[in-house]
Design a protein around this motif. Sequence first.
Motif, PDB file in Angstrom:
ATOM      1  N   VAL A 465       0.803  -1.212   0.000  1.00 59.63           N
ATOM      2  CA  VAL A 465       0.000   0.000   0.000  1.00 59.63           C
ATOM      3  C   VAL A 465       0.839   1.267   0.000  1.00 59.63           C
ATOM      4  N   PRO A 466       1.874   1.389   0.846  1.00 58.91           N
ATOM      5  CA  PRO A 466       2.634   2.649   0.820  1.00 58.91           C
ATOM      6  C   PRO A 466       3.324   2.927  -0.504  1.00 58.91           C
ATOM      7  N   GLY A 467       3.596   1.922  -1.259  1.00 59.66           N
ATOM      8  CA  GLY A 467       4.338   2.141  -2.490  1.00 59.66           C
ATOM      9  C   GLY A 467       3.523   2.006  -3.751  1.00 59.66           C
ATOM     10  N   SER A 468       3.217   0.767  -4.129  1.00 60.19           N
ATOM     11  CA  SER A 468       2.671   0.503  -5.460  1.00 60.19           C
ATOM     12  C   SER A 468       1.198   0.836  -5.588  1.00 60.19           C
ATOM     13  N   LEU A 469       0.424   0.812  -4.465  1.00 62.60           N
ATOM     14  CA  LEU A 469      -1.015   0.973  -4.579  1.00 62.60           C
ATOM     15  C   LEU A 469      -1.476   2.419  -4.451  1.00 62.60           C
ATOM     16  N   LEU A 470      -0.646   3.280  -3.861  1.00 64.00           N
ATOM     17  CA  LEU A 470      -1.065   4.656  -3.643  1.00 64.00           C
ATOM     18  C   LEU A 470      -0.896   5.470  -4.918  1.00 64.00           C
ATOM     19  N   LYS A 471      -1.901   6.254  -5.231  1.00 60.44           N
ATOM     20  CA  LYS A 471      -1.878   7.097  -6.412  1.00 60.44           C
ATOM     21  C   LYS A 471      -2.239   8.518  -6.009  1.00 60.44           C
ATOM     22  N   LYS A 472      -1.791   9.460  -6.788  1.00 59.63           N
ATOM     23  CA  LYS A 472      -2.115  10.861  -6.573  1.00 59.63           C
ATOM     24  C   LYS A 472      -2.629  11.462  -7.877  1.00 59.63           C
ATOM     25  N   LEU A 473      -3.468  12.477  -7.716  1.00 56.58           N
ATOM     26  CA  LEU A 473      -3.963  13.159  -8.911  1.00 56.58           C
ATOM     27  C   LEU A 473      -2.828  13.892  -9.605  1.00 56.58           C
ATOM     28  N   PRO A 474      -2.816  13.921 -10.924  1.00 56.05           N
ATOM     29  CA  PRO A 474      -1.799  14.713 -11.625  1.00 56.05           C
ATOM     30  C   PRO A 474      -1.916  16.192 -11.274  1.00 56.05           C
ATOM     31  N   THR A 475      -0.786  16.853 -11.250  1.00 58.88           N
ATOM     32  CA  THR A 475      -0.776  18.268 -10.871  1.00 58.88           C
ATOM     33  C   THR A 475      -1.560  19.134 -11.847  1.00 58.88           C
ATOM     34  N   GLU A 476      -1.675  18.700 -13.103  1.00 56.21           N
ATOM     35  CA  GLU A 476      -2.394  19.507 -14.080  1.00 56.21           C
ATOM     36  C   GLU A 476      -3.902  19.242 -14.080  1.00 56.21           C
ATOM     37  N   THR A 477      -4.403  18.399 -13.163  1.00 55.27           N
ATOM     38  CA  THR A 477      -5.832  18.107 -13.110  1.00 55.27           C
ATOM     39  C   THR A 477      -6.613  19.349 -12.684  1.00 55.27           C
ATOM     40  N   VAL A 478      -7.660  19.667 -13.426  1.00 56.95           N
ATOM     41  CA  VAL A 478      -8.497  20.830 -13.120  1.00 56.95           C
ATOM     42  C   VAL A 478      -9.604  20.417 -12.160  1.00 56.95           C
ATOM     43  N   ILE A 479      -9.739  21.124 -11.053  1.00 53.74           N
ATOM     44  CA  ILE A 479     -10.815  20.888 -10.082  1.00 53.74           C
ATOM     45  C   ILE A 479     -11.696  22.124 -10.075  1.00 53.74           C
ATOM     46  N   ASN A 480     -12.889  22.003 -10.616  1.00 48.61           N
ATOM     47  CA  ASN A 480     -13.801  23.133 -10.738  1.00 48.61           C
ATOM     48  C   ASN A 480     -14.446  23.461  -9.409  1.00 48.61           C
ATOM     49  N   LYS A 481     -14.762  24.722  -9.206  1.00 52.80           N
ATOM     50  CA  LYS A 481     -15.418  25.183  -7.990  1.00 52.80           C
ATOM     51  C   LYS A 481     -16.869  24.729  -7.983  1.00 52.80           C
ATOM     52  N   PHE A 482     -17.376  24.366  -6.814  1.00 54.63           N
ATOM     53  CA  PHE A 482     -18.758  23.910  -6.689  1.00 54.63           C
ATOM     54  C   PHE A 482     -19.715  25.079  -6.932  1.00 54.63           C
ATOM     55  N   GLU A 483     -20.693  24.840  -7.815  1.00 53.64           N
ATOM     56  CA  GLU A 483     -21.697  25.853  -8.121  1.00 53.64           C
ATOM     57  C   GLU A 483     -22.923  25.618  -7.251  1.00 53.64           C
ATOM     58  N   ASP A 484     -23.169  26.548  -6.331  1.00 54.44           N
ATOM     59  CA  ASP A 484     -24.252  26.398  -5.355  1.00 54.44           C
ATOM     60  C   ASP A 484     -25.583  26.790  -5.989  1.00 54.44           C
TER      61      ASP A 484
END
Length: 560
Positions: A465-484
Motif C-alpha cells: 500500500v505505501p508504495g505501489s497501490l497509492l496514487k495521486k492526482l496529476p498536478t495539471e488536473t483541473v478541479i472546478n469550484k462547486f456551483e451552489d
Amino acid sequence: MPQKRIPEERLFELINRIESLPFRSSERKEIIIEFADLYGVSINTVYRRLRERKTPKPLRRSDYGSPRSIEKKDLKKYCEVIAAIKVKSSNKKNHRLSTAEIIRILEMHGVDTPYGYLKPPKGMIKKSTINKYLKKWGYTTELCFIEPAVTRFQARYSNECWQFDLSPSDLKKLPRWPEWIDPKTRKPQLMLYSVVDDRSGVAYQEYHAVYGEDVEAALRFLYRAMASKDVEGFPLQGIPKTIYMDNGPISKSGIFIRVMNFLGIEILKHPPKGKDGRRTTARAKGKVERPFRTVKEVHETLYHFHTPENIDEANQWLINYILRYNERDHRTEPHSRLDDWIKNIPNTGIQKMCPWDRFCTFTREPENRKINPDATVTVNGIKYDVSHELAGSEVVVWWGLFDNELYVECGEKKFGPYKPVESVIPFNKYRSRSKTVLEKKADRIEKLANEIKIPLSVLADDPRVPGSLLKKLPTETVINKFEDPDPFQEFTFTNTIEAKKAISDYLGMPLAKLTPEQLNCIDEILIETLKKKEVISQIRDYFRSSSKRRLDAKRRDETL
C-alpha cells in the motif's frame, strides 16, 4: 445377330425430358415411342432399360415433412393460433394451457382470430401432429419468449457515469452495532454500498448498518464517494454526470431525486421486467455486481478468522482491500483500473463536491404540521421546543435527514434553528438460542477452526500500500469550484421588494423616511447585486459614512 444397345448418355437425356412430365401423361408415352423408333428397339426394351438404371433409392417418402391429413397452410394457421394461446395463458411459473386442452377449446367453442373465426371439425387435428409441427416450424413457447441480443455500453471518460447498487453483506452481525441500532427490537442488516466508475471500473465501497434499503445511508455514502478521500493515494472524487441504478426504493425517493437534481446528476434507471416486450430490462448491472462477489469471496471470507469489532473497523479493512482491487488490471486496457481513471479525466476537469453542511441543506423537506399547545413539535419521534408564539399554529416544518436542528416557517417568517430536547430508544431483553444436535456433533470441527489462526496483517496492513497501490492526482488536473444552486434562497434575495424589506428591518425604520439621495443609493446597490451579505455590507458602510459626515458638519458649525 447382335443385340442393339442404347447409349447411356442418350438414356440420361430421355430421363431428363420425361421427369418433368406427370407419370400418366400422354406426351410422356409419345416421347418414349419416338425414342424406340429412333434406335430400332421395342417400347418394352426402352422401359426395361429405364428400370435397370441404377439410382439411389430415397430413405424417406417423397411427401416427407408435409402434412397429409390437412393442407400445409391450414395446419400452419392452427399452429400459430395454438402457440399464441400458449403464450397468452402463460404465467410467471411457466404454467400454461396444454395442447390437448387448446384443441378441445377449438373444437368445442372456436376462437376469434385475425384470420377469422376458427373452429376445426372434431378429429381433424391431432395432439401428436400439432406438437410435431409446433417444434418443427419454431412455434415452441421457448422460441416465442426469445430475447434480443444484449447491447453493451461504456462511458467515454472518467466520472461520466457511475453505477450504484447495494448488496447484503455475508457478515450477518457485528459484536458492537452503532448507537442508533437496537438489535434487540429489530434485526439490523449490514449492507454493502458500492459505486463503480463505468469507464475505468474503479470501485468505492462502504458498510452501513440499515433496516432495508435506506435513503439516508445511500445519500451519506454517495457524499463520501464524491468528496475527496482521507486515504492518501485514493484520488476517486468529484460529482459524476450520471448515476445508473436499479428501479428500487432509493431511486423512487423524492428526497434522493431532489438532492441529485441540486447536484446536477442525471439518474438513469433500467425499467422493470415486462416494460419492453420480451427483453429482460431488469438485467443485473455487471460492472457493479461483480465487485460485490469479489469482495465476498476474497475479503469477507477472512472474517471467519478475524471479525471486525465495529462498523468503523470493518470499513477500515474494506478500504485496504478496495485499494488492492482498484490496482488490478482493467478489463480491456493494458493498465490498472485506477490508472485508467486518472488517464481519462476529461479536459474540463473534476466537478468538486460541496461541503457537508451545505449538502445537509439539500436533504431538507417541507412538511405541514401543527404546533402543540405547549410550543413543541415531534418529528420522527424526536421532540423539539419552538418559539412560544407558534403554539397552536399551522406551520411548515423544514427538517433534513442529516440535520440535528429544526426550522419552522409560519407565513412569511422563518424561525429556528431549534435543538431536540429528548430522544427515546427502547430496550428489550434478548434470549440466545440453544445449540442443535447437529451443532453439537460438529464441535470437533469448530474447535479445530477456532485453533487455526491467520495474522491480523492480512486485513489491517499491506506492505504494497505505501508504495505501489497509492496514487495521486496529476498536478495539471483541473478541479472546478462547486456551483451552489441555493434552492432555499439562503444567500440571495428573490427580488428587490424582499431586499428592501430586509433593509428596512436592518435600519429599524421605513424607507419612506429616507431622503431621495439615500433611496437612489439603495436602488443602485440592488441593481448591482441581490446577494444578502453584499447588500447589507454596502448599506452599512453607506449609512455609517453618511452619519459620520453629518457629525463632522455639526461639529464645524459649533466651532464657528
